[in-house]
Design an enzyme around this catalytic site. Structure first.
Site, short mmCIF file in Angstrom:
data_model
loop_
_atom_site.label_atom_id
_atom_site.label_comp_id
_atom_site.label_asym_id
_atom_site.label_seq_id
_atom_site.Cartn_x
_atom_site.Cartn_y
_atom_site.Cartn_z
N ASP A 382 0.82 -1.20 0.00
CA ASP A 382 0.00 0.00 0.00
C ASP A 382 0.86 1.26 0.00
O ASP A 382 1.93 1.31 0.61
CB ASP A 382 -0.91 -0.01 1.24
N GLU A 435 1.13 -0.42 -5.17
CA GLU A 435 0.14 0.64 -5.41
C GLU A 435 0.93 1.95 -5.39
O GLU A 435 1.28 2.48 -4.34
CB GLU A 435 -0.94 0.66 -4.33
#
Length: 704
Positions: A382, A435
């Protein structure tokens, strides 16, 4: 580091230290040496994970010197090599020595507690086994000069709750902390760690793991269903357990034709609204759904249904709740010492100090923990932009340039390279996914070549451009045609995943179907058009839950998806059927995934028909006969005799039409064979004349 006042002399020894490198003692993973000379002795040792030797480490061991004498204690089953590797940032199984583990010492069975707190002067283990009292017998003692503390407490049993009472050596202030390495924690609002030592589960996925290690996933289908377990489905208004999810989720995914599922974070976290991205227990399985055995069963069952499992992993930052990692020993420990660098104002969290060795041991061990213990097939990392940029979401004056005057976080970039290299070293076939929302170079480049080493990167540019495009009135789309075709200009710079994730259907951004232009018919038609175009675009795929049946409201983390609309409104049933058939079509044709990252897998027919807002392209597999032709019409206009130039002469058959009546479309399908004619258009020698349905994508296959 001073010992706690009540340290038993029998468990202490005097260890001489120079350059923080302890003399190694004989253990299961280190060799016995003697110090008979002032010269350094070089030995070779190997850390061990799952009884397999890992990276060979050369260590210079020095004869004890008199100028630096530190009294430390011994810890049963924690070798000096373990300590050395942990402090060097090279221990890849730190969860096996830190935390709470069953131990047999001095004829008694109990629990050995170990933690890292470099600026502590006293640590006491408190819990329900001592009525939460501070007992001198339960005080930890230092076992390394770098801040490792440990204590053995007899007659403590499985299921006991505990915390660490940590006193800072500078302020003498005491804080109560959960165990950073606890593998089980209480459900919010309670905050204690729970002793869990019985981890055994009989896995049934050996064939899956064997195949995984031999798979080139770049040339395999990857169509991922992103899921938030707490709000996918509930049972009587409460969270479903991992066991209950094992009975329904694998079957649903297999029926719908998804190849992978991606779980939003399953770390223990105190705030439901954080969706798991602000963790307090990085090793603790989210207890909302049960225990770690239940999670293992869920992953196992998914594998038995041929579904790969990806976990969202958050190594960039952590929750500020007092019981967590924040100022763990009363001062910055897991976070940066510089408050400006540590404080993540935008998310209300603290950033990990990714340049600190012990933090690297904590995090890389954590990544391997989820893979080793739970058989996850991939980790999606993330917020990589927050990790690699010093000025991410920061204004002028809120960040300090690196030593070269730039905005790259150099130690964090080094951490990501080490993380990716290590995961791939131990686990061939396990993927890592970034990401990352910027143009940071070589995200998926190899570490050897100077890249970060990820296998895949989310294509946020494609996502933003195309979602903007499909929200426009078709009258104006011709003025923004580059939004739909630009992605192929840079597609081969990285190995991209095309994501429509949770972030795009929440916080006022609207659901996927409600992003589409027009009245209800055009919205549903627009989503089908967009989804079929996406299946044809090179790159792996990801879709957030609920979008597959066109839930009209935004995602709400506090309630289950609106499954009722599938039965109550025919269009939602039709949309679910559409995704089911589209997904199965995707896995059936190698042209849609075998050459995703090779230029031979894609050719434009016409990328520049902005006036009509129509694009057309070919997809190929290694077998050139297995080719598919895509035509996407992004307007409600229908064309009866559209002339489309093609590369190859022959006959073509429609194999998929997003405008099909069974999907809720207008039914402008092509049922007959189409034959090319020798007519030159735009440099092509052959031409097809065909019907183009409104707001639709059709797929043709060359049959002879």
């Amino acid at each position: 580091m001073k010992n706690s006042k009540n340290s038993n002399k029998k468990r202490n020894k005097t260890l001489s230290v120079k350059n923080d490198t302890p003399e190694l003692q004989k253990s299961s993973i280190s060799e016995s040496i003697s110090s008979k000379t002032d010269k350094p002795t070089t030995i070779k040792s190997k850390s061990v994970i799952n009884n397999k030797p890992t990276i060979e480490t050369k260590i210079n061991v020095l004869k004890p010197q008199q100028e630096s004498m530190v009294t430390i204690g011994e810890a049963h089953n924690i070798s000096d090599l373990d300590k050395y590797l942990f402090h060097e940032g090279k221990h890849h199984a730190a969860y096996k020595i830190l935390g709470a583990h069953t131990s047999y010492e001095n004829g008694s069975k109990g629990i050995r507690f170990t933690t890292w707190a470099p600026n502590a002067e006293h640590i006491c283990v408190i819990g329900d086994f001592c009525d939460w009292n501070h007992l001198e017998a339960n005080a930890m003692y230092a076992i390394s000069t770098g801040g490792l503390w440990s204590v053995f407490i007899p007659n403590v049993h499985e299921g006991s709750r505990y915390k660490f009472a940590v006193t800072n050596k500078f302020t003498h202030h005491m804080v109560y902390k959960s165990d950073p390495f606890a593998i089980t924690s209480e459900l919010r609002p309670q905050t204690a760690s729970i002793i869990k030592t019985e981890l055994n589960y009989v896995w049934n996925d050996s064939e899956w793991l064997k195949t995984r290690a031999q798979t080139n996933y770049f040339e395999k289908p990857m169509n991922t269903y992103e899921i938030h377990l707490a709000s996918w489905k509930t049972k009587d208004g409460t969270f479903m357990s991992y066991d209950e999810l094992s009975e329904v989720l694998p079957q649903y995914l297999a029926k719908m034709g998804y190849t992978h599922v991606e779980f939003m974070p399953l770390h223990e976290h105190p705030l439901d609204k954080s969706w798991g991205y602000q963790a307090t227990g990085f090793y603790s399985v989210n207890s909302r759904h049960g225990n770690l055995i239940g999670l293992k069963k869920l992953v196992d069952t998914l594998h038995l249904n041929n579904i790969g499992v990806i976990l969202d992993w958050v190594p960039g930052h952590f929750c500020k709740d007092a019981q967590g990692l924040i100022n763990f020993d009363g001062s910055p420990t897991y976070e940066y010492q510089d408050y400006k660098k540590a404080n993540n104002q935008g998310w209300g969290t603290h950033n990990f100090d990714l340049g600190r060795n012990e933090v690297r041991s904590f995090l890389i061990s954590n990544a391997l923990y989820w893979i080793n213990e739970f058989h996850f097939d991939g980790l999606r990392v993330d917020a990589v932009s927050n990790i690699v940029y010093l000025d991410y979401d920061r204004s002028h004056g809120e960040w300090t340039p690196n030593i070269h005057g730039g905005n790259h976080n150099l130690e964090a970039i080094g951490f990501l390279r080490e993380f990716n290299w290590t995961v791939h070293h131990y686990h061939k076939g396990v993927m890592t996914i970034a990401e990352e929302s910027s143009a940071f170079p070589m995200i998926t480049g190899s570490v050897h070549d100077g890249g970060l080493g990820f296998d895949f990167k989310w294509n946020m540019g494609w996502m933003n451009d195309t979602l903007r495009y499909i929200s426009l009135d078709p009258i104006y789309r011709k003025y923004h045609h580059s939004l739909i075709n630009f992605s192929m200009h840079y597609h081969y710079t990285e190995k991209f995943v095309l994501p429509i994730s949770h972030d795009e259907v929440v916080h006022g951004k609207k659901s996927l179907v409600n992003k589409m232009w027009g009245d209800l018919w055009n919205k549903y038609a627009g989503q089908r058009l967009y989804a079929t175009y996406t299946i044809g675009h090179p790159g792996k795929k990801l879709l957030f839950m609920g979008s597959e049946f066109s839930q009209f409201i935004e995602w709400r983390e506090y309630e289950q998806l609106q499954w009722n609309v599938i039965d109550e409104f025919p269009i939602h049933h039709d949309m679910q059927l559409f995704y089911q058939k589209l997904n199965h079509l995707y896995t059936s044709y190698p042209a849609l995934w075998e050459l995703d990252y090779e230029k031979d897998g894609f050719k434009w027919i016409n990328a520049d028909n902005g006036n009509q807002s129509i694009i057309s392209f070919m997809r190929y597999s290694r077998d050139k006969k297995d080719s598919l032709l895509f035509i996407a019409n992004f307007t409600p206009a229908m064309y009866l005799d559209y002339k489309l130039p093609v590369h190859d002469a022959g006959s073509y058959q429609e194999i998929f039409n997003s405008d099909s009546v069974e999907f809720g479309g207008s039914g402008q399908e092509i049922t007959e064979k189409l034959f090319t004619t020798p007519e030159k258009i735009d440099g092509f020698e052959q031409t097809l004349t065909l019907k183009i349905p409104p707001m639709a994508t059709i797929i043709l296959k060359k049959i002879d």
